[in-house]
Motif scaffolding. Structure first.
Motif, PDB file in Angstrom:
ATOM      1  N   LYS A 326       0.830  -1.212   0.000  1.00  0.00           N
ATOM      2  CA  LYS A 326       0.000   0.000   0.000  1.00  0.00           C
ATOM      3  C   LYS A 326       0.863   1.261   0.000  1.00  0.00           C
ATOM      4  O   LYS A 326       0.449   2.295  -0.521  1.00  0.00           O
ATOM      5  CB  LYS A 326      -0.938  -0.006   1.196  1.00  0.00           C
ATOM      6  CG  LYS A 326      -0.259   0.114   2.556  1.00  0.00           C
ATOM      7  CD  LYS A 326      -1.254   0.143   3.707  1.00  0.00           C
ATOM      8  CE  LYS A 326      -1.879  -1.216   3.912  1.00  0.00           C
ATOM      9  NZ  LYS A 326      -2.733  -1.256   5.123  1.00  0.00           N
ATOM     10  N   GLU A 327       2.079   1.172   0.554  1.00  0.00           N
ATOM     11  CA  GLU A 327       2.941   2.350   0.611  1.00  0.00           C
ATOM     12  C   GLU A 327       3.521   2.718  -0.750  1.00  0.00           C
ATOM     13  O   GLU A 327       4.072   3.809  -0.914  1.00  0.00           O
ATOM     14  CB  GLU A 327       4.055   2.156   1.641  1.00  0.00           C
ATOM     15  CG  GLU A 327       3.551   2.117   3.065  1.00  0.00           C
ATOM     16  CD  GLU A 327       4.659   2.258   4.093  1.00  0.00           C
ATOM     17  OE1 GLU A 327       5.761   2.733   3.732  1.00  0.00           O
ATOM     18  OE2 GLU A 327       4.413   1.879   5.258  1.00  0.00           O
ATOM     19  N   LYS A 331      -3.332  -0.861  -5.099  1.00  0.00           N
ATOM     20  CA  LYS A 331      -4.688  -1.079  -4.607  1.00  0.00           C
ATOM     21  C   LYS A 331      -5.043  -2.557  -4.760  1.00  0.00           C
ATOM     22  O   LYS A 331      -4.674  -3.187  -5.755  1.00  0.00           O
ATOM     23  CB  LYS A 331      -5.674  -0.217  -5.388  1.00  0.00           C
ATOM     24  CG  LYS A 331      -5.392   1.283  -5.275  1.00  0.00           C
ATOM     25  CD  LYS A 331      -6.344   2.080  -6.146  1.00  0.00           C
ATOM     26  CE  LYS A 331      -6.102   3.581  -5.967  1.00  0.00           C
ATOM     27  NZ  LYS A 331      -4.739   3.963  -6.387  1.00  0.00           N
ATOM     28  N   TYR A 370       0.029  -6.635   1.313  1.00  0.00           N
ATOM     29  CA  TYR A 370      -0.582  -5.315   1.164  1.00  0.00           C
ATOM     30  C   TYR A 370      -0.470  -4.489   2.447  1.00  0.00           C
ATOM     31  O   TYR A 370      -0.247  -3.289   2.421  1.00  0.00           O
ATOM     32  CB  TYR A 370      -2.047  -5.442   0.740  1.00  0.00           C
ATOM     33  CG  TYR A 370      -2.730  -4.120   0.530  1.00  0.00           C
ATOM     34  CD1 TYR A 370      -2.390  -3.322  -0.553  1.00  0.00           C
ATOM     35  CD2 TYR A 370      -3.693  -3.660   1.428  1.00  0.00           C
ATOM     36  CE1 TYR A 370      -3.007  -2.089  -0.751  1.00  0.00           C
ATOM     37  CE2 TYR A 370      -4.308  -2.437   1.241  1.00  0.00           C
ATOM     38  CZ  TYR A 370      -3.971  -1.655   0.152  1.00  0.00           C
ATOM     39  OH  TYR A 370      -4.569  -0.441  -0.035  1.00  0.00           O
TER      40      TYR A 370
END
Length: 370
Positions: A326-327, A331, A370
């Motif tokens: 996510k960083e 998505k 994620y």
């Protein structure tokens, strides 16, 4: 039946100046490198050959546009390419030994079978790719928004030259990502169903050398890695020999969409996938060569085999902290298409998996990261 060979001859020198003095470099040779490598190590040698600087044709890891642009500048009488650099320079140079009417996209999508007409000498300046002894090259295809690998026997270098001096000036981040890549090469080739006793010897020695040096770096500070530069360079070469025979697998396959879509450096992308792929292997096939790998890491890390892989993951985090996907801006809704692109484009690697992975397994791995 198996046939294990080392198509490239392997030489070693302490410095580039020693190499330049020993080798008969001609005006018909072409040097491909980076300016930041050329100026401190090569400029004073008075080389008689033309020089092309990779960064003048594009930044980052190899892509088809970069390869096509450099190819247009190769002198017609070039008989040998001398590649001095990291994975980008080396992978590009392998393709530039080919002649004929083609684009890089033609070659990497299989539309054209190329013909090699130039010799290749490779001097690696990182301790990760092992590309100096493999027949593999990786390229981002801009229009297709993915990376593809190509493995052809015509892409083996004629000579691989190891010069520790060239590695010691690496910034820490490049050392970390490249050496982690080498470690993953060694692990995936060790677990590959194509591995044989001869290739496993190189995998095992690479693992021992890298992990032992990592422990020293963790104990003595980040910059102490330079004290072990020659070991990391040799271990990378050993891992290259191993995966050149037995291949890489799901870790590399699953990392390619990350590099293609989000331009995450290759070794860093591999580390993002590494632990979850091995955890999935353990769930699906807990008994097998994975137990031998756990025992190997247990010996090197001085822990019980059952704790070995978790101990390894923590050590790797000390060398290069891992971030969640996510960083990087990813998505979860992208993960099914990532898995589809891996299944469609990376069968060359997936056939080397320790155990088969389904589409759902791949999506689960991405989600777990994620």
């Amino acid at each position: 039946m198996f046939q294990f060979s080392l198509p490239a001859s392997i030489k070693g020198y302490d410095t580039f100046a020693e190499f330049a003095q020993a080798e008969q470099i001609q005006s018909t040779d072409l040097l491909i490198t980076n300016r930041f490598i050329y100026e401190p190590f090569m400029q004073a040698c008075g080389l008689p050959c033309p020089v092309l600087f990779q960064e003048e044709y594009g930044a980052g890891e190899p892509n088809d546009q970069m390869i096509d642009a450099i190819r247009a500048k190769i002198p017609a009488d070039t008989g040998r390419i001398i590649a001095v650099g990291g994975g980008t320079v080396i992978d590009i140079a392998k393709v530039l030994t080919f002649v004929g009417d083609w684009s890089a996209e033609d070659i990497f999508t299989g539309r054209v079978v190329p013909e090699k007409a130039r010799r290749l000498t490779v001097i690696p300046t990182t301790c990760g790719t092992g590309s100096e002894v493999t027949n593999v090259t990786i390229c981002e295809l801009k229009n297709l928004r993915t990376k593809k690998g190509l493995a052809l026997d015509t892409m083996y270098a004629d000579e691989a030259v190891l010069i520790p001096e060239m590695v010691r000036t690496l910034p820490y981040k490049f050392f970390a990502t490249s050496s982690i890549d080498a470690l993953i090469h060694a692990v995936e080739s060790y677990l590959s169903p194509k591995a044989v006793a001869h290739s496993k010897i190189y995998s095992e020695k690479a693992i021992e050398m890298i992990v032992s040096a990592y422990r020293a770096v963790a104990a003595n500070g980040a910059e102490s890695w330079k004290d072990h530069a020659a070991d990391f360079l040799t271990a990378s070469n050993f891992a290259g020999i191993a995966f050149g025979y037995a291949g890489c697998a799901a870790v590399h396959a699953l990392s390619y969409p990350l590099g293609g879509a989000y331009h995450i450096p290759h070794g860093e992308a591999n580390q993002l996938m590494f632990a979850e792929v091995l955890r999935t292997y353990r769930k699906k096939q807990p008994v097998g060569r994975l137990n031998d790998l756990e025992a190997l890491f247990g010996r090197v890390l001085d822990v019980e085999p059952a704790q070995a892989l978790d101990t390894l993951y923590r050590l790797m985090e000390t060398i290069l902290p891992r971030k969640p996907l996510k960083e990087y801006g990813m998505k979860p809704e992208e993960f099914p298409q990532f898995a589809d692109s891996v299944i469609e484009g990376q069968q060359r690697l997936l056939k080397n998996n320790y155990t088969p992975l389904t589409r759902e397994d791949m999506i689960d791995i991405y989600n777990a990261c994620y």
